[in-house]
Design a protein around this motif. Structure first.
Motif, PDB file in Angstrom:
ATOM      1  N   ALA A  64       0.864  -1.191   0.000  1.00 16.23           N
ATOM      2  CA  ALA A  64       0.000   0.000   0.000  1.00 16.23           C
ATOM      3  C   ALA A  64       0.893   1.231   0.000  1.00 16.23           C
ATOM      4  CB  ALA A  64      -0.921  -0.004   1.218  1.00 16.23           C
ATOM      5  N   LYS A  66       0.521   4.299  -0.299  1.00 16.20           N
ATOM      6  CA  LYS A  66       0.201   5.541   0.396  1.00 16.20           C
ATOM      7  C   LYS A  66       1.034   5.677   1.666  1.00 16.20           C
ATOM      8  CE  LYS A  66      -3.321   3.302   0.540  1.00 16.20           C
ATOM      9  NZ  LYS A  66      -4.683   2.878   0.253  1.00 16.20           N
ATOM     10  N   ASP A  85      -0.444  -1.194  -4.326  1.00 15.92           N
ATOM     11  CA  ASP A  85      -1.762  -0.558  -4.248  1.00 15.92           C
ATOM     12  C   ASP A  85      -1.513   0.929  -4.405  1.00 15.92           C
ATOM     13  OD1 ASP A  85      -3.551   1.143  -2.811  1.00 15.92           O
ATOM     14  OD2 ASP A  85      -3.629  -0.142  -1.062  1.00 15.92           O
ATOM     15  N   HIS A 108      -6.960   2.120  -6.379  1.00 16.65           N
ATOM     16  CA  HIS A 108      -8.006   2.444  -5.417  1.00 16.65           C
ATOM     17  C   HIS A 108      -8.491   3.875  -5.560  1.00 16.65           C
ATOM     18  CE1 HIS A 108      -8.633  -0.817  -2.608  1.00 16.65           C
ATOM     19  NE2 HIS A 108      -7.370  -1.159  -2.750  1.00 16.65           N
ATOM     20  N   ARG A 155     -15.373  -2.576  -3.768  1.00 17.33           N
ATOM     21  CA  ARG A 155     -14.993  -2.343  -2.377  1.00 17.33           C
ATOM     22  C   ARG A 155     -16.226  -2.471  -1.480  1.00 17.33           C
ATOM     23  NH1 ARG A 155     -10.806   1.704   0.465  1.00 17.33           N
ATOM     24  NH2 ARG A 155     -11.345   1.100   2.580  1.00 17.33           N
ATOM     25  N   VAL A 168      -9.184   6.472  11.150  1.00 15.30           N
ATOM     26  CA  VAL A 168      -8.595   5.459  10.288  1.00 15.30           C
ATOM     27  C   VAL A 168      -9.389   4.154  10.258  1.00 15.30           C
ATOM     28  CG1 VAL A 168      -6.253   6.378  10.147  1.00 15.30           C
ATOM     29  CG2 VAL A 168      -6.854   4.942  12.068  1.00 15.30           C
ATOM     30  N   SER A 210      -6.817   0.623   9.958  1.00 12.20           N
ATOM     31  CA  SER A 210      -5.359   0.653   9.982  1.00 12.20           C
ATOM     32  C   SER A 210      -4.862   0.668  11.424  1.00 12.20           C
ATOM     33  CB  SER A 210      -4.911   1.926   9.259  1.00 12.20           C
ATOM     34  OG  SER A 210      -3.579   1.836   8.865  1.00 12.20           O
ATOM     35  N   GLN A 211      -3.615   0.227  11.617  1.00 16.72           N
ATOM     36  CA  GLN A 211      -3.028   0.121  12.965  1.00 16.72           C
ATOM     37  C   GLN A 211      -3.935  -0.731  13.866  1.00 16.72           C
ATOM     38  OE1 GLN A 211      -0.134   0.525  13.902  1.00 16.72           O
ATOM     39  NE2 GLN A 211      -0.142   0.630  16.098  1.00 16.72           N
ATOM     40  N   GLY A 246      -7.256  -6.096   1.865  1.00 17.30           N
ATOM     41  CA  GLY A 246      -6.747  -4.797   2.287  1.00 17.30           C
ATOM     42  C   GLY A 246      -5.511  -4.882   3.155  1.00 17.30           C
ATOM     43  N   PRO A 249      -2.478  -4.297   9.454  1.00 15.00           N
ATOM     44  CA  PRO A 249      -1.763  -4.771  10.647  1.00 15.00           C
ATOM     45  C   PRO A 249      -0.988  -3.637  11.337  1.00 15.00           C
ATOM     46  CG  PRO A 249      -1.417  -6.295   8.830  1.00 15.00           C
ATOM     47  CD  PRO A 249      -2.122  -5.084   8.261  1.00 15.00           C
ATOM     48  N   GLU A 290      -2.931  -5.817   1.167  1.00 21.75           N
ATOM     49  CA  GLU A 290      -2.358  -4.501   0.863  1.00 21.75           C
ATOM     50  C   GLU A 290      -1.706  -3.881   2.097  1.00 21.75           C
ATOM     51  OE1 GLU A 290      -5.849  -3.343  -2.358  1.00 21.75           O
ATOM     52  OE2 GLU A 290      -6.060  -2.741  -0.267  1.00 21.75           O
ATOM     53  N   PRO A 291      -0.652  -4.473   2.609  1.00 20.52           N
ATOM     54  CA  PRO A 291      -0.018  -3.902   3.787  1.00 20.52           C
ATOM     55  C   PRO A 291       0.819  -2.670   3.446  1.00 20.52           C
ATOM     56  CG  PRO A 291       1.225  -5.811   3.033  1.00 20.52           C
ATOM     57  CD  PRO A 291       0.029  -5.689   2.122  1.00 20.52           C
ATOM     58  N   ARG A 330       1.239  13.427  12.229  1.00 17.74           N
ATOM     59  CA  ARG A 330       0.408  12.398  12.854  1.00 17.74           C
ATOM     60  C   ARG A 330       0.019  12.708  14.295  1.00 17.74           C
ATOM     61  NH1 ARG A 330       1.464   7.621  13.543  1.00 17.74           N
ATOM     62  NH2 ARG A 330      -0.517   6.735  12.878  1.00 17.74           N
ATOM     63  N   TYR A 334      -3.826  12.774  14.836  1.00 13.83           N
ATOM     64  CA  TYR A 334      -4.401  11.631  15.566  1.00 13.83           C
ATOM     65  C   TYR A 334      -3.857  11.455  16.978  1.00 13.83           C
ATOM     66  CZ  TYR A 334      -3.987  10.136  10.576  1.00 13.83           C
ATOM     67  OH  TYR A 334      -3.929  10.064   9.219  1.00 13.83           O
ATOM     68  N   TYR A 390       3.409   6.868   6.571  1.00  9.20           N
ATOM     69  CA  TYR A 390       2.514   8.020   6.725  1.00  9.20           C
ATOM     70  C   TYR A 390       3.202   9.234   7.351  1.00  9.20           C
ATOM     71  CZ  TYR A 390      -0.783   4.298   5.721  1.00  9.20           C
ATOM     72  OH  TYR A 390      -1.425   3.231   5.139  1.00  9.20           O
ATOM     73  N   MET A 394       2.651  12.015   4.034  1.00  7.46           N
ATOM     74  CA  MET A 394       1.662  13.020   4.462  1.00  7.46           C
ATOM     75  C   MET A 394       2.331  14.372   4.726  1.00  7.46           C
ATOM     76  SD  MET A 394      -0.644  10.648   6.957  1.00  7.46           S
ATOM     77  CE  MET A 394      -1.924  11.813   7.315  1.00  7.46           C
TER      78      MET A 394
HETATM   79  N1  LLP Z   1      -5.600  -0.728   1.520  1.00  9.56           N
HETATM   80  C1  LLP Z   1      -6.502   0.255   1.596  1.00  9.56           C
HETATM   81  C2  LLP Z   1      -7.671   0.226   0.726  1.00  9.56           C
HETATM   82  C3  LLP Z   1      -6.319   1.307   2.499  1.00  9.56           C
HETATM   83  O1  LLP Z   1      -7.226   2.271   2.576  1.00  9.56           O
HETATM   84  C4  LLP Z   1      -5.164   1.331   3.311  1.00  9.56           C
HETATM   85  C5  LLP Z   1      -4.918   2.424   4.240  1.00  9.56           C
HETATM   86  C6  LLP Z   1      -4.241   0.284   3.201  1.00  9.56           C
HETATM   87  C7  LLP Z   1      -4.498  -0.738   2.294  1.00  9.56           C
HETATM   88  C8  LLP Z   1      -2.970   0.218   3.990  1.00  9.56           C
HETATM   89  O2  LLP Z   1      -3.215   0.129   5.350  1.00  9.56           O
HETATM   90  P1  LLP Z   1      -2.007  -0.147   6.373  1.00  9.56           P
HETATM   91  O3  LLP Z   1      -1.522  -1.544   6.122  1.00  9.56           O
HETATM   92  O4  LLP Z   1      -0.944   0.845   6.097  1.00  9.56           O
HETATM   93  O5  LLP Z   1      -2.620   0.031   7.695  1.00  9.56           O
HETATM   94  N2  LLP Z   1      -2.758   8.185   7.582  1.00  9.56           N
HETATM   95  C9  LLP Z   1      -3.162   7.201   8.571  1.00  9.56           C
HETATM   96  C10 LLP Z   1      -3.402   5.853   7.943  1.00  9.56           C
HETATM   97  C11 LLP Z   1      -4.443   5.870   6.856  1.00  9.56           C
HETATM   98  C12 LLP Z   1      -4.602   4.542   6.199  1.00  9.56           C
HETATM   99  C13 LLP Z   1      -5.491   4.651   5.028  1.00  9.56           C
HETATM  100  N3  LLP Z   1      -5.665   3.460   4.301  1.00  9.56           N
HETATM  101  C14 LLP Z   1      -2.082   7.133   9.641  1.00  9.56           C
HETATM  102  O6  LLP Z   1      -1.123   7.879   9.557  1.00  9.56           O
HETATM  103  O7  LLP Z   1      -2.204   6.354  10.580  1.00  9.56           O
END
Ligand code: LLP
Length: 431
Positions: A64, A66, A85, A108, A155, A168, A210-211, A246, A249, A290-291, A330, A334, A390, A394
């Motif tokens: 992922a 982002k 992703d 996405h 989705r 989140v 997330s988290q 998705g 973790p 999608e980690p 962050r 948050y 992030y 960000m």
């Molecule tokens: N897939 C999708 C569709 C998502 O929306 C996200 C995160 C992920 C995968 C990846 O999730 P992860 O494995 O990184 O938890 N900015 C926030 C986190 C926003 C996450 C948004 N989507 C933060 O700084 O905690």
């Protein structure tokens, strides 16, 4: 230390992946993001290992991006066999420029623009995850005009409360993402999607948040999604062959965090998927994960220079640094907690409790409050740990602060993978 890749050398300096952070700060300047490449690669392999051990490799891990998007990140995950992703034209562009094969990209977005959809179709992105009915309509037209059949997933909001910060959480009904299961909206969307002549519905997607520190919400998502796929088969005679579960973790941000390792989480999801498939006699789908955070979060830290200390008697002590919410928003967003230490005194006890303040013109520009820290002095190097996810992604130019540099460390050697922005970069779009 928070992660095993962090050590202290004989000079008492904090090291990451074998590189002395104090030397890195002197050579590259601060603020500086430092990423440990070996740890990123180990995390990629850890995910793939579970898929191969528990599911005969019938899956794809899509990083992922982002969490941290830059060309070198796509090159690294691609070389480990992962896909990506992406959630915007900008991420897609970066991934393609870095050489990520389009068929391994999942696109996405809950408000994809026509030009983003067109870009995804033109380049032959492997799967587009559709979020709403107008998007299906627009994508079908774009596909028709391009003479292509586009592989899509839908989705779904599986209605799972994943116990994380409200901002989140994404799997529950009151979310801007996707189609709700409980209301029948998701079933209607499947029907609608299956009727578009230029779209090929291959499967479903969900992301519960997330988290997330526990395995159970993930396993539950796996069960709910297989049940739903089974329902689709009985209602419409459509057997979907792919399930994207998705990311989400959680990682260790502070000494007191105790997240379940991602390997345990993926194992729990896969066994839930297999059990549900067996009991419904449903064919086990190809799975995608999608980690983001769990690949890069713990692999990064940020270095700052201490500019001043302000002791406000009986109230608090501020340690002021040369970065802040412009490189790590962050805490402001948050109230996320981090561990910090003085990199040049890493072997000394953290005997003071401080608030770390940034350089932005904003009282809420803090990296954290009530943080244990060694006695900070001006020009010390402050390290904030577990900032790999992030943070850079960000970051902003608030107050026209140039975005910081990223160095990638591998076996003690560091190389710049994203240059520090200059003032010329700052005005490049100004007329
Ligand atoms: N897939 C999708 C569709 C998502 O929306 C996200 C995160 C992920 C995968 C990846 O999730 P992860 O494995 O990184 O938890 N900015 C926030 C986190 C926003 C996450 C948004 N989507 C933060 O700084 O905690």
């Amino acid at each position: 230390m928070l992660t095993p890749n962090l050590t202290v050398n004989e000079a008492g300096h904090l090291c990451i992946g074998g590189a002395d952070t104090v030397t890195l700060a002197k050579t590259h300047g601060t603020p500086l993001y430092v990423m440990d490449e070996n740890m990123i690669r180990e995390n990629c392999r850890g995910f793939e290992k579970v898929i191969s051990e528990e599911y005969q490799g019938r899956g794809l891990i899509c990083y992922a991006s982002k969490a941290l998007s830059c060309m070198e990140m796509y090159r690294i995950v691609d070389s480990e066999g992962l896909g990506a992703d992406v959630v915007s034209g900008g991420e897609l562009y970066t991934a393609l420029k870095a050489g990520m094969p389009a068929e391994k990209i999942v696109m996405h977005g809950n408000s994809k623009t026509n030009s983003e959809l067109q870009m995804a179709v033109t380049h032959g992105v492997g799967r587009i995850v559709c979020d709403n009915l107008p998007e299906l309509e627009r994508l079908d037209k774009i596909a028709a005009a391009s003479g292509k059949t586009v592989r899509i997933m839908l989705r779904i909001k599986p209605g799972i409360d994943a116990h994380t910060h409200d901002f989140v959480k994404t799997g529950q009904i009151d979310s801007k993402f996707g189609f709700a299961l409980e209301t029948g909206e998701a079933l209607a969307a499947v029907k609608a999607a299956s009727l578009y002549p230029n779209l090929l519905l291959v499967g479903l997607h969900c992301h519960i948040g997330s988290q997330i520190l526990d395995t159970e919400p993930f396993a539950e998502a796996g069960r709910v999604m297989i049940d739903f796929m089974n329902r689709i088969r009985s209602e419409f005679g459509i057997t979907l062959t792919e399930l994207n579960l998705g990311g989400g973790p959680g990682i260790r941000y502070t000494e007191s965090d105790d997240p379940k390792p991602f390997s345990e989480i993926v194992r729990a999801i896969l066994s839930a998927v297999k059990e549900s498939c067996a009991s419904a006699a449903f064919p086990e789908p190809f799975v995608l994960f999608e980690p983001g955070r769990s690949i890069v979060g713990g692999a990064g830290l940020t270095l700052y220079t201490v500019m001043a200390k302000k002791e406000i008697p009986d109230i608090r002590t501020y340690v002021l640094v040369d970065g802040g919410m412009c490189d790590n928003p962050r805490y402001a967003l948050y109230q996320s907690r981090y561990e910090a230490l003085i990199a040049n005194k890493a072997d000394a006890p953290r005997s003071t409790t401080v608030t770390i303040g940034g350089k932005c013109c904003e009282s809420g520009d803090l990296i954290g409050e009530d943080m244990p820290l060694q006695d900070a002095e001006n020009d010390d190097i402050l390290a904030v740990l577990a900032t790999g996810a992030y943070n850079y992604s960000m970051a902003s130019n608030y107050n026209r602060n140039p975005r910081a540099e990223i160095v990638m460390v591998r076996d003690g050697e560091a190389r710049t993978v994203v240059k520090r922005e200059t003032y010329v970069d700052i005005i490049r779009s100004d007329i």
